[in-house]
Design a protein around this motif. Structure first.
Motif, short mmCIF file in Angstrom:
data_model
loop_
_atom_site.label_atom_id
_atom_site.label_comp_id
_atom_site.label_asym_id
_atom_site.label_seq_id
_atom_site.Cartn_x
_atom_site.Cartn_y
_atom_site.Cartn_z
N VAL A 194 40.69 56.28 92.22
CA VAL A 194 40.19 55.48 91.10
C VAL A 194 39.64 54.18 91.69
O VAL A 194 40.35 53.47 92.42
N GLU A 195 38.38 53.90 91.40
CA GLU A 195 37.74 52.69 91.91
C GLU A 195 37.19 51.89 90.74
O GLU A 195 36.48 52.42 89.89
N ALA A 247 44.63 45.12 87.59
CA ALA A 247 44.85 46.02 88.72
C ALA A 247 44.31 47.40 88.37
O ALA A 247 44.30 47.80 87.20
N VAL A 248 43.90 48.13 89.39
CA VAL A 248 43.54 49.53 89.19
C VAL A 248 44.82 50.32 88.91
O VAL A 248 45.86 50.08 89.52
N PHE A 249 44.72 51.28 88.01
CA PHE A 249 45.89 52.07 87.62
C PHE A 249 45.44 53.51 87.41
O PHE A 249 44.29 53.78 87.05
N ASN A 250 46.35 54.46 87.66
CA ASN A 250 46.09 55.86 87.36
C ASN A 250 47.26 56.40 86.56
O ASN A 250 48.38 56.51 87.08
N ASP A 251 47.02 56.70 85.31
CA ASP A 251 48.06 57.19 84.40
C ASP A 251 48.16 58.71 84.55
O ASP A 251 47.80 59.46 83.65
N LEU A 252 48.64 59.15 85.71
CA LEU A 252 48.74 60.58 85.98
C LEU A 252 49.68 61.23 84.97
O LEU A 252 50.80 60.75 84.74
N LEU A 269 42.05 52.85 94.55
CA LEU A 269 43.41 53.38 94.54
C LEU A 269 43.31 54.85 94.93
O LEU A 269 42.64 55.64 94.26
N ARG A 270 43.98 55.25 96.00
CA ARG A 270 43.87 56.61 96.52
C ARG A 270 45.23 57.30 96.47
O ARG A 270 46.22 56.77 96.99
N THR A 271 45.28 58.49 95.85
CA THR A 271 46.54 59.17 95.64
C THR A 271 46.43 60.63 96.06
O THR A 271 45.70 61.41 95.42
N PRO A 272 47.15 61.04 97.11
CA PRO A 272 47.24 62.47 97.43
C PRO A 272 48.25 63.15 96.52
O PRO A 272 49.23 62.53 96.07
N VAL A 273 48.01 64.41 96.23
CA VAL A 273 48.90 65.19 95.36
C VAL A 273 49.61 66.23 96.20
O VAL A 273 49.01 66.88 97.07
N THR A 274 50.91 66.38 95.95
CA THR A 274 51.73 67.29 96.73
C THR A 274 52.57 68.16 95.79
O THR A 274 52.46 68.06 94.57
N ASP A 275 53.39 69.03 96.38
CA ASP A 275 54.16 69.94 95.55
C ASP A 275 55.51 69.33 95.17
O ASP A 275 55.87 68.24 95.61
N LEU A 317 34.28 51.80 86.09
CA LEU A 317 35.47 52.53 86.52
C LEU A 317 35.05 53.95 86.88
O LEU A 317 34.47 54.66 86.05
N VAL A 318 35.35 54.36 88.12
CA VAL A 318 34.97 55.69 88.59
C VAL A 318 36.21 56.39 89.13
O VAL A 318 36.96 55.82 89.93
N THR A 319 36.44 57.62 88.69
CA THR A 319 37.52 58.46 89.21
C THR A 319 36.91 59.64 89.94
O THR A 319 36.01 60.32 89.40
N ARG A 320 37.39 59.90 91.16
CA ARG A 320 36.90 61.02 91.95
C ARG A 320 38.07 61.93 92.33
O ARG A 320 39.16 61.43 92.62
N VAL A 321 37.81 63.22 92.35
CA VAL A 321 38.78 64.19 92.85
C VAL A 321 38.14 64.91 94.03
O VAL A 321 37.09 65.55 93.88
N ASN A 322 38.74 64.77 95.19
CA ASN A 322 38.19 65.34 96.42
C ASN A 322 36.72 64.94 96.61
O ASN A 322 35.89 65.73 97.07
N GLY A 323 36.42 63.69 96.23
CA GLY A 323 35.08 63.15 96.39
C GLY A 323 34.13 63.41 95.24
O GLY A 323 33.05 62.83 95.19
#
Length: 284
Positions: free
Chosen positions: A263-264, A150-155, A271-277, A197-203
């Motif tokens: 993360v693709e 599975a795709v994973f993001n270890d934030l 896997l798409r993750t928005p970041v909030t406060d 494996l490609v990670t993008r931030v705001n594209g």
């Protein structure tokens, strides 16, 4: 096959997680997640026999596709280029640290930045999901015991991580472990053959790696871990991240509220993750 976790109604209306198989954009529910992993061969046979599902995937509320009892074991510094960018020598033994399943989330779930952090760092990864009991397993047995990937993001909360040599706190911020659907090993293939494996931030591309750069292969990781602790179906091994994380940049770059990280991974999906406060922690 592609397996997802989905929220369904249990006894007395309680929320429960059911594993389902996705075919042509629709889902066939199979079994409650704990029951699914308790009799994995049976439910995989049922999944293979399933036709097109009756529930459109777009209407499903997703959940992590692993049981509450799962151990989530993460591997640090497992890509040669990532170890080098942090100023580390390739390790002689896998660096293993733990997450709790409470930190897991799914695609689309907003992840809050803790109030004492300037931001979160991205670490795009591939997670291996264990599909058999493994104890003192050789590498061949370990490889055969992989259910899928599975795709994973270890934030990562870097401030908390760097307070001590123990990484646990910085690796367990609320909702900071988004995980995607499980693609079974027969469809995903071997990571040793290479998945991009490609990670993008705001594209913008931040990481562009290949699983062939891994220092310890999945069979080797499972074999080494199983020498100390018995692995069970549903356990998760996050296999490490390639180069391109935020904290090593000049100046450092971290995820802050309003950012979106993707993360693709080839064959596994996006896997798409928005970041909030930090105010979003009230619902975590």
């Amino acid at each position: 096959m592609r397996l997802i976790g989905m929220v369904t109604g249990g006894d007395r209306g309680r929320r429960q997680v059911t594993v389902g198989v996705v075919t042509d954009g629709a889902v066939t529910p199979l079994a409650e997640v704990t029951d699914f992993y308790a009799d994995l061969p049976h439910w995989l046979e049922e999944a293979r026999a399933a036709g097109r599902g009756a529930v459109p995937l777009a209407e499903v509320e997703l959940a992590p596709p692993v049981p509450p009892s799962a151990r989530v074991l993460c591997i640090g510094l497992n890509y040669r280029a990532h170890a080098a960018e942090g100023g580390f020598r390739p390790p002689e033994h896998p660096t293993v640290f733990g997450r709790w399943t409470a930190s897991l989330s799914v695609t689309g779930t907003p992840v809050p930045v803790p109030a004492n952090e300037p931001g979160l760092d991205w670490e795009g990864e591939v997670a291996a999901i264990v599909g058999a009991r493994l104890a003192d397993a050789g590498e061949s047995e370990a490889e055969a015991g992989v259910l899928g990937y599975a795709v994973f993001n270890d934030l990562t909360a870097r401030t908390a991580q760097k307070l001590t040599t123990q990484w646990t706190l910085g690796k367990n911020a609320d909702l900071s472990g988004p995980i995607g659907p499980i693609v079974t090993a027969d469809e995903a293939g071997s990571l040793a053959d290479g998945l991009r494996l490609v990670t993008r931030v705001n594209g913008e591309v931040m990481q562009d790696g290949d699983t062939r750069d891994m220092i310890f292969t999945v069979p080797e990781l499972l074999s080494r871990i199983s020498a100390t602790m018995t692995l069970h179906p549903g356990d998760v091994i996050a296999t490490g991240t390639p180069e391109g994380v935020g904290y090593v940049r000049t100046p450092p770059r971290l995820l802050t509220p309003g950012d979106v990280v993707e993360v693709e991974v080839e064959r596994l999906g996006l896997l798409r993750t928005p970041v909030t406060d930090a105010s979003a922690r009230s619902g975590a």
